[in-house]
Motif scaffolding. Sequence first.
Motif, PDB file in Angstrom:
ATOM      1  N   ASP A 142       1.881   5.820   6.652  1.00 50.83           N
ATOM      2  CA  ASP A 142       1.959   6.672   5.462  1.00 50.83           C
ATOM      3  C   ASP A 142       1.083   7.912   5.610  1.00 50.83           C
ATOM      4  O   ASP A 142       1.464   9.004   5.173  1.00 50.83           O
ATOM      5  N   ARG A 143      -0.072   7.751   6.238  1.00 50.93           N
ATOM      6  CA  ARG A 143      -0.917   8.929   6.467  1.00 50.93           C
ATOM      7  C   ARG A 143      -0.223   9.928   7.392  1.00 50.93           C
ATOM      8  O   ARG A 143      -0.285  11.132   7.180  1.00 50.93           O
ATOM      9  N   TRP A 144       0.416   9.395   8.394  1.00 51.78           N
ATOM     10  CA  TRP A 144       1.132  10.270   9.344  1.00 51.78           C
ATOM     11  C   TRP A 144       2.192  11.087   8.605  1.00 51.78           C
ATOM     12  O   TRP A 144       2.286  12.304   8.748  1.00 51.78           O
ATOM     13  N   ILE A 145       2.960  10.405   7.805  1.00 51.71           N
ATOM     14  CA  ILE A 145       4.039  11.079   7.075  1.00 51.71           C
ATOM     15  C   ILE A 145       3.464  12.089   6.089  1.00 51.71           C
ATOM     16  O   ILE A 145       3.936  13.225   5.984  1.00 51.71           O
ATOM     17  N   ASP A 146       2.437  11.680   5.361  1.00 48.37           N
ATOM     18  CA  ASP A 146       1.859  12.577   4.361  1.00 48.37           C
ATOM     19  C   ASP A 146       1.301  13.838   5.011  1.00 48.37           C
ATOM     20  O   ASP A 146       1.399  14.935   4.455  1.00 48.37           O
TER      21      ASP A 146
ATOM     22  N   ASP B 168       0.824  -1.208   0.000  1.00 48.31           N
ATOM     23  CA  ASP B 168       0.000   0.000   0.000  1.00 48.31           C
ATOM     24  C   ASP B 168       0.864   1.266   0.000  1.00 48.31           C
ATOM     25  O   ASP B 168       0.425   2.332  -0.416  1.00 48.31           O
ATOM     26  N   HIS B 169       2.079   1.110   0.450  1.00 43.50           N
ATOM     27  CA  HIS B 169       2.983   2.258   0.566  1.00 43.50           C
ATOM     28  C   HIS B 169       3.116   3.018  -0.752  1.00 43.50           C
ATOM     29  O   HIS B 169       3.105   4.244  -0.783  1.00 43.50           O
ATOM     30  N   SER B 170       3.249   2.273  -1.827  1.00 43.06           N
ATOM     31  CA  SER B 170       3.415   2.931  -3.123  1.00 43.06           C
ATOM     32  C   SER B 170       2.082   3.014  -3.863  1.00 43.06           C
ATOM     33  O   SER B 170       2.032   3.359  -5.028  1.00 43.06           O
ATOM     34  N   GLY B 171       1.022   2.702  -3.157  1.00 44.77           N
ATOM     35  CA  GLY B 171      -0.299   2.781  -3.763  1.00 44.77           C
ATOM     36  C   GLY B 171      -1.144   3.853  -3.106  1.00 44.77           C
ATOM     37  O   GLY B 171      -0.818   5.036  -3.132  1.00 44.77           O
ATOM     38  N   ALA B 172      -2.198   3.427  -2.472  1.00 42.37           N
ATOM     39  CA  ALA B 172      -3.144   4.381  -1.886  1.00 42.37           C
ATOM     40  C   ALA B 172      -2.610   5.045  -0.617  1.00 42.37           C
ATOM     41  O   ALA B 172      -3.091   6.086  -0.196  1.00 42.37           O
ATOM     42  N   ARG B 173      -1.635   4.454  -0.041  1.00 42.81           N
ATOM     43  CA  ARG B 173      -1.066   4.954   1.226  1.00 42.81           C
ATOM     44  C   ARG B 173      -2.156   5.078   2.292  1.00 42.81           C
ATOM     45  O   ARG B 173      -2.168   5.993   3.105  1.00 42.81           O
ATOM     46  N   ASP B 174      -3.037   4.109   2.257  1.00 44.41           N
ATOM     47  CA  ASP B 174      -4.166   4.091   3.172  1.00 44.41           C
ATOM     48  C   ASP B 174      -3.792   3.288   4.424  1.00 44.41           C
ATOM     49  O   ASP B 174      -4.408   2.283   4.758  1.00 44.41           O
ATOM     50  N   ASN B 175      -2.756   3.724   5.078  1.00 42.82           N
ATOM     51  CA  ASN B 175      -2.335   3.060   6.312  1.00 42.82           C
ATOM     52  C   ASN B 175      -1.814   4.148   7.245  1.00 42.82           C
ATOM     53  O   ASN B 175      -1.527   5.269   6.828  1.00 42.82           O
TER      54      ASN B 175
END
Length: 637
Positions: free
Chosen positions: A318-322, A308-315
């Motif tokens: 990745d949300r925290w970083i974004d 998911d990291h290189s996809g939707a980043r729906d975790n």
Amino acid sequence: MRNPRRPEIREMGQISPWRRTLAVFASTFLLALPGCSGGDEASDAESDGAAGAIQGLGGSGAGLGGASSGGAVAAGGTAPAVGGGDLGLGGAAVGAGGAAVGAGGAAVGAGGAAPGVGGADPGLGGADPGLGGADPGVGGAATGGFAGSPGVGGDVGVGGTGAGGGGGAPGALSAIPANGTIGLEWPVTPGATSYNLYWSTTADVSPTTGTLIAGAERGYVHRDTSNGQTYYYVVTAVVDGSESAPSDVASATPGGEWVLEQLGTGDFTDVVTGAPVPTVPVEQRVHILLFGEGYLASELYKLHDHTDHSGARDNDVDRWIDLVFSIEPYSLFPEAFVIWYLPRASNTTIRDPNPDTAFQVPVDVSSFAQMGSVPTDGATAQIAWAAIDDHLFPPADFTGPAFRRARNAVAAFLIFDPDYDQASVSGLATSLQNPADANQRIAAAFGVGHAHEFTHSFANVRDEYMETSNSAPSSWSGTSNVVGTNVCGDLPWSHLLYGSTINPSVDGLVGAFGDPSLGYHSELLCLMNGTHDNGEFYGTSTGSCSPTSCTLRSEDRMCNYCRETTALRVFQRTGILPVDDDTAVAEWAASYRTPFYAQYEFRVPGVHFPGLVPQSNDRRDPETSDAERQIYQACVP
Ligand SMILES: [Zn+2]
């Protein structure tokens, strides 16, 4: 739940009800920004993964000139110019960081002179930069740590083109082992338009035999690697359409519990010069340690998922970083940060009647989930520190902002709430003390409002000056964003007032918003402002800013002063500015402030953030009427 008294953020941050933060949470998570990239470290690495012994050989193919940050000389010199190793010539080193330049320069000759073995066409060789081998000494010597100060600029030489391949290869490639991941970084190759990374599980990796990761960026994280298996890498640079010779081989064996999520290269913009800072060695960058709390083993993919990291980043990671890295100043200096997460499974979720979670973070779920009090030296601190001690780069310098806190590391807990199927729980910022040493603490942020809580921890700034339970600070400094005065000349942000050099034309934005009993802040709207009680002072009885709904938090921007102060922390925490606040602020004011605003602008909501009206709000004046009006609280002469 709220603390009756919230002294200073020094020991206790704010606690904001989930209800208020939920909307924000949902909307801000829509923001996205690409991860950072790049890497720069000059030593080959090899490790058992657990505690991480890294060893290296240093000079890589390019050999020459290693530049080194901070004037550390061209250790590269030690690792001579073998030039492009097997191939072409080592690029001539041109030196990157200061002192190294000279050395590098010298190396040029060498490189040029030693035409490559295979190097048919040394051509560029001598001409191009190269810097390569950064400071081999470092890597080589280090065992158990990254000791080295890697060469900063290290880099490549572009070299001949001939039979043997391109000339100088990228300088020192290093591999950082983590849990199922390996971080790879190498110095910049001047003129390179891209890099190719090759890996193999056998030591004879080469562009011919290795598996290609095309277009890998510096600071690449190789995911989905197997713990216990050794991986070998070489990297090449593409310059003028030609692929260089490969770097020396670097290897690492992933393992341990910490997963490497994002590897900032340590190359970020020097505010003073506008040029890159000398590469900050990995152990001096800011390590963000994300702890996953309350995830059952079957739910850990919701914390992070490589696919998911290189996809939707729906975790959650990745949300925290974004979210955090969409906000200035974090978005300006992503290369200063190295981000890790700890995917430790909990036996129960936080909602279990008898919770048994990995870090025993106290959460009150009687209504919405909200943080309980986290003792500085309680169970959470003990468990967290045991994990921190196993980190590849455990904090060693405790002169960071605020008392006895790690300078190069900040913890943040992502607490999974099954009711929302993602990390939530109202926030809190505090510090956790090492049970083995009371002089060692790490700033720690918990729960949602991630950028807000993290900024408390990272920048040691306060918030929520409009909270009925707060009290105005009795003392403050040049980094205080809430102060007990509204006298213009006494404000730490007086340089931002209307009519100043930095802000010659925007009236009504910067002033002294607040109340004598609660303290004053520079702007009305700011990421660090509160989410409750604001309406008691600035709301109307109804409408968009009622006493019960008004929030003066702007989730996508810090006020200019908080932004500037947080940027200052980036330079303090990475060792570029001194740790002492007064000294650092003086240096910032003398050398950094003007260029900072010249480069990044004095940010005006409504201009830079379309749709927002600067410092306007509905004000409920309890003493007169509920009339709506624009408010601006100027400071007083
Ligand atoms: Zn602010």
